[in-house]
Scaffold this motif. Sequence first.
Motif, mmCIF file in Angstrom:
data_model
loop_
_atom_site.group_PDB
_atom_site.id
_atom_site.type_symbol
_atom_site.label_atom_id
_atom_site.label_comp_id
_atom_site.label_asym_id
_atom_site.label_seq_id
_atom_site.Cartn_x
_atom_site.Cartn_y
_atom_site.Cartn_z
ATOM 1 N N LEU A 1 61.525 92.579 113.996
ATOM 2 C CA LEU A 1 61.199 94.000 114.031
ATOM 3 C C LEU A 1 60.697 94.325 115.432
ATOM 4 C CD1 LEU A 1 60.746 96.747 112.632
ATOM 5 C CD2 LEU A 1 58.430 95.952 112.092
ATOM 6 N N VAL A 2 61.333 95.295 116.071
ATOM 7 C CA VAL A 2 60.889 95.782 117.376
ATOM 8 C C VAL A 2 60.436 97.216 117.145
ATOM 9 C CG1 VAL A 2 61.487 96.177 119.790
ATOM 10 C CG2 VAL A 2 62.598 94.312 118.523
ATOM 11 N N ALA A 3 59.113 97.399 117.096
ATOM 12 C CA ALA A 3 58.525 98.689 116.750
ATOM 13 C C ALA A 3 57.798 99.257 117.966
ATOM 14 C CB ALA A 3 57.555 98.514 115.584
ATOM 15 N N ALA A 4 57.911 100.565 118.159
ATOM 16 C CA ALA A 4 57.314 101.159 119.355
ATOM 17 C C ALA A 4 56.720 102.524 119.072
ATOM 18 C CB ALA A 4 58.362 101.276 120.459
ATOM 19 N N GLY A 5 55.737 102.860 119.890
ATOM 20 C CA GLY A 5 55.184 104.196 119.944
ATOM 21 C C GLY A 5 55.478 104.713 121.343
ATOM 22 N N SER A 6 56.094 105.871 121.430
ATOM 23 C CA SER A 6 56.509 106.378 122.729
ATOM 24 C C SER A 6 56.271 107.873 122.805
ATOM 25 C CB SER A 6 58.001 106.067 122.939
ATOM 26 O OG SER A 6 58.397 106.260 124.262
ATOM 27 N N SER A 7 55.813 108.337 123.957
ATOM 28 C CA SER A 7 55.571 109.764 124.136
ATOM 29 C C SER A 7 56.700 110.449 124.895
ATOM 30 C CB SER A 7 54.245 109.993 124.858
ATOM 31 O OG SER A 7 53.183 109.495 124.071
ATOM 32 N N GLU A 8 57.118 109.844 126.008
ATOM 33 C CA GLU A 8 58.212 110.426 126.780
ATOM 34 C C GLU A 8 59.497 109.601 126.714
ATOM 35 O OE1 GLU A 8 55.108 110.304 128.784
ATOM 36 O OE2 GLU A 8 54.682 112.277 127.980
ATOM 37 N N ILE B 1 64.621 95.113 124.846
ATOM 38 C CA ILE B 1 64.143 93.914 124.152
ATOM 39 C C ILE B 1 65.104 93.578 123.005
ATOM 40 C CG2 ILE B 1 62.313 93.023 122.651
ATOM 41 C CD1 ILE B 1 60.332 94.623 124.478
ATOM 42 N N GLY B 2 65.496 94.587 122.255
ATOM 43 C CA GLY B 2 66.446 94.383 121.167
ATOM 44 C C GLY B 2 67.766 93.811 121.657
ATOM 45 N N ASP B 3 68.264 94.317 122.787
ATOM 46 C CA ASP B 3 69.510 93.800 123.370
ATOM 47 C C ASP B 3 69.381 92.323 123.728
ATOM 48 O OD1 ASP B 3 70.613 96.335 123.149
ATOM 49 O OD2 ASP B 3 70.360 96.823 125.284
ATOM 50 N N VAL B 4 68.264 91.958 124.348
ATOM 51 C CA VAL B 4 68.052 90.558 124.737
ATOM 52 C C VAL B 4 67.979 89.675 123.494
ATOM 53 C CG1 VAL B 4 66.445 88.932 125.841
ATOM 54 C CG2 VAL B 4 66.938 91.136 126.930
ATOM 55 N N LEU B 5 67.255 90.121 122.477
ATOM 56 C CA LEU B 5 67.147 89.342 121.249
ATOM 57 C C LEU B 5 68.513 89.161 120.591
ATOM 58 C CD1 LEU B 5 63.870 90.880 119.802
ATOM 59 C CD2 LEU B 5 64.145 88.591 120.766
ATOM 60 N N ALA B 6 69.336 90.207 120.584
ATOM 61 C CA ALA B 6 70.682 90.105 120.024
ATOM 62 C C ALA B 6 71.524 89.104 120.827
ATOM 63 C CB ALA B 6 71.353 91.471 119.999
ATOM 64 N N GLU B 7 71.391 89.137 122.155
ATOM 65 C CA GLU B 7 72.097 88.166 123.013
ATOM 66 C C GLU B 7 71.654 86.738 122.694
ATOM 67 O OE1 GLU B 7 71.132 89.422 126.992
ATOM 68 O OE2 GLU B 7 72.221 91.307 126.756
ATOM 69 N N GLU B 8 70.411 86.595 122.244
ATOM 70 C CA GLU B 8 69.847 85.279 121.918
ATOM 71 C C GLU B 8 70.087 84.925 120.448
ATOM 72 O OE1 GLU B 8 67.267 83.316 123.916
ATOM 73 O OE2 GLU B 8 67.999 84.350 125.698
ATOM 74 N N SER B 9 71.000 85.647 119.793
ATOM 75 C CA SER B 9 71.423 85.398 118.404
ATOM 76 C C SER B 9 70.374 85.732 117.353
ATOM 77 C CB SER B 9 71.889 83.944 118.234
ATOM 78 O OG SER B 9 72.986 83.699 119.078
ATOM 79 N N HIS B 10 69.505 86.698 117.650
ATOM 80 C CA HIS B 10 68.561 87.195 116.658
ATOM 81 C C HIS B 10 69.067 88.542 116.148
ATOM 82 C CE1 HIS B 10 65.824 83.990 117.690
ATOM 83 N NE2 HIS B 10 65.899 84.336 118.962
ATOM 84 N N GLU B 11 68.468 89.006 115.078
ATOM 85 C CA GLU B 11 68.855 90.279 114.489
ATOM 86 C C GLU B 11 67.700 91.272 114.634
ATOM 87 O OE1 GLU B 11 69.775 91.981 110.054
ATOM 88 O OE2 GLU B 11 70.317 89.902 110.470
ATOM 89 N N PRO B 12 67.702 92.074 115.718
ATOM 90 C CA PRO B 12 66.603 93.030 115.912
ATOM 91 C C PRO B 12 66.791 94.313 115.099
ATOM 92 C CG PRO B 12 68.126 93.138 117.754
ATOM 93 C CD PRO B 12 68.635 92.051 116.836
ATOM 94 N N THR B 13 65.672 94.855 114.649
ATOM 95 C CA THR B 13 65.645 96.159 113.993
ATOM 96 C C THR B 13 64.641 96.999 114.763
ATOM 97 O OG1 THR B 13 66.109 95.191 111.827
ATOM 98 C CG2 THR B 13 65.112 97.396 111.854
ATOM 99 N N LEU B 14 65.091 98.137 115.308
ATOM 100 C CA LEU B 14 64.202 99.008 116.080
ATOM 101 C C LEU B 14 63.652 100.127 115.205
ATOM 102 C CD1 LEU B 14 65.814 97.468 118.275
ATOM 103 C CD2 LEU B 14 65.608 99.497 119.671
ATOM 104 N N SER C 1 59.613 87.821 112.776
ATOM 105 C CA SER C 1 58.779 88.095 113.941
ATOM 106 C C SER C 1 58.658 89.606 114.110
ATOM 107 C CB SER C 1 59.404 87.478 115.195
ATOM 108 O OG SER C 1 58.643 87.758 116.339
ATOM 109 N N VAL C 2 57.567 90.026 114.770
ATOM 110 C CA VAL C 2 57.363 91.452 115.034
ATOM 111 C C VAL C 2 56.933 91.623 116.484
ATOM 112 C CG1 VAL C 2 56.043 93.531 114.435
ATOM 113 C CG2 VAL C 2 56.672 91.888 112.642
ATOM 114 N N ILE C 3 57.572 92.573 117.150
ATOM 115 C CA ILE C 3 57.189 92.970 118.507
ATOM 116 C C ILE C 3 56.786 94.435 118.433
ATOM 117 C CG2 ILE C 3 57.965 93.327 120.881
ATOM 118 C CD1 ILE C 3 60.124 91.157 120.316
ATOM 119 N N ILE C 4 55.624 94.753 118.991
ATOM 120 C CA ILE C 4 55.152 96.136 118.982
ATOM 121 C C ILE C 4 54.876 96.567 120.417
ATOM 122 C CG2 ILE C 4 53.290 97.699 118.253
ATOM 123 C CD1 ILE C 4 53.047 96.017 115.709
ATOM 124 N N GLY C 5 55.293 97.777 120.733
ATOM 125 C CA GLY C 5 55.032 98.356 122.045
ATOM 126 C C GLY C 5 54.342 99.699 121.902
ATOM 127 N N ALA C 6 53.465 99.998 122.846
ATOM 128 C CA ALA C 6 52.770 101.287 122.861
ATOM 129 C C ALA C 6 52.524 101.675 124.307
ATOM 130 C CB ALA C 6 51.446 101.199 122.105
#
Length: 179
Positions: free
Chosen positions: A5-12, A22-35, A52-57
């Motif tokens: 899971l690639v989860a983010a909080g974004s204003s602009e 990040i999702g693109d890189v994970l997919a290239e590395e044979s993972h299945e990202p969900t944004l 696994s979980v990746i969070i961005g803010a």
Amino acid sequence: MSRVLVAAGSSEGQTTTIAERIGDVLAEESHEPTLVHLKHPPADLDLEDYDSVIIGASIHAGTHQRYVTAFVREHREVLNQLPTAFYSVSLTAASADPESQATARELLEEFLEETDWEPDVTLAVAGALRYTQYGLLKRVVMRRIAGKESGDTDTSRDYEYTNWDDVVMFARQVSALLR
């Protein structure tokens, strides 16, 4: 193949753009990202469905988005059991000044302390100045802040400061956790 899971909080939008890379890189590395954008996460989102979980803010006026903070607090028990990562996006991280760099890192650490989350990998990364997306008041304020830092002040265009090599390395560090 690990589900991430690639989860983010974004204003602009820059934090979301980073999440996409990040999702693109994970997919290239044979993972299945969900944004997922954390302002409006799916009602059926279950962190236990992921390996696994990746969070961005992003940081605005010295704090990360409240809804990201609330999400991490609500899910910290699961987050602290999985391989996880956190990236913090700010203009402070774009500065060449070591004190500003330290401030960006301190804000990241304050977020983790406030939420009681202990991710395996963290990154303080520079964001972007989106002058063309700001209203008049915000554009004036951001131009003034940028000017004090000897930054870009031409408000007729946008500026991206993200170090994409750092973002790729961050994503690969998370991928390595899953091997």
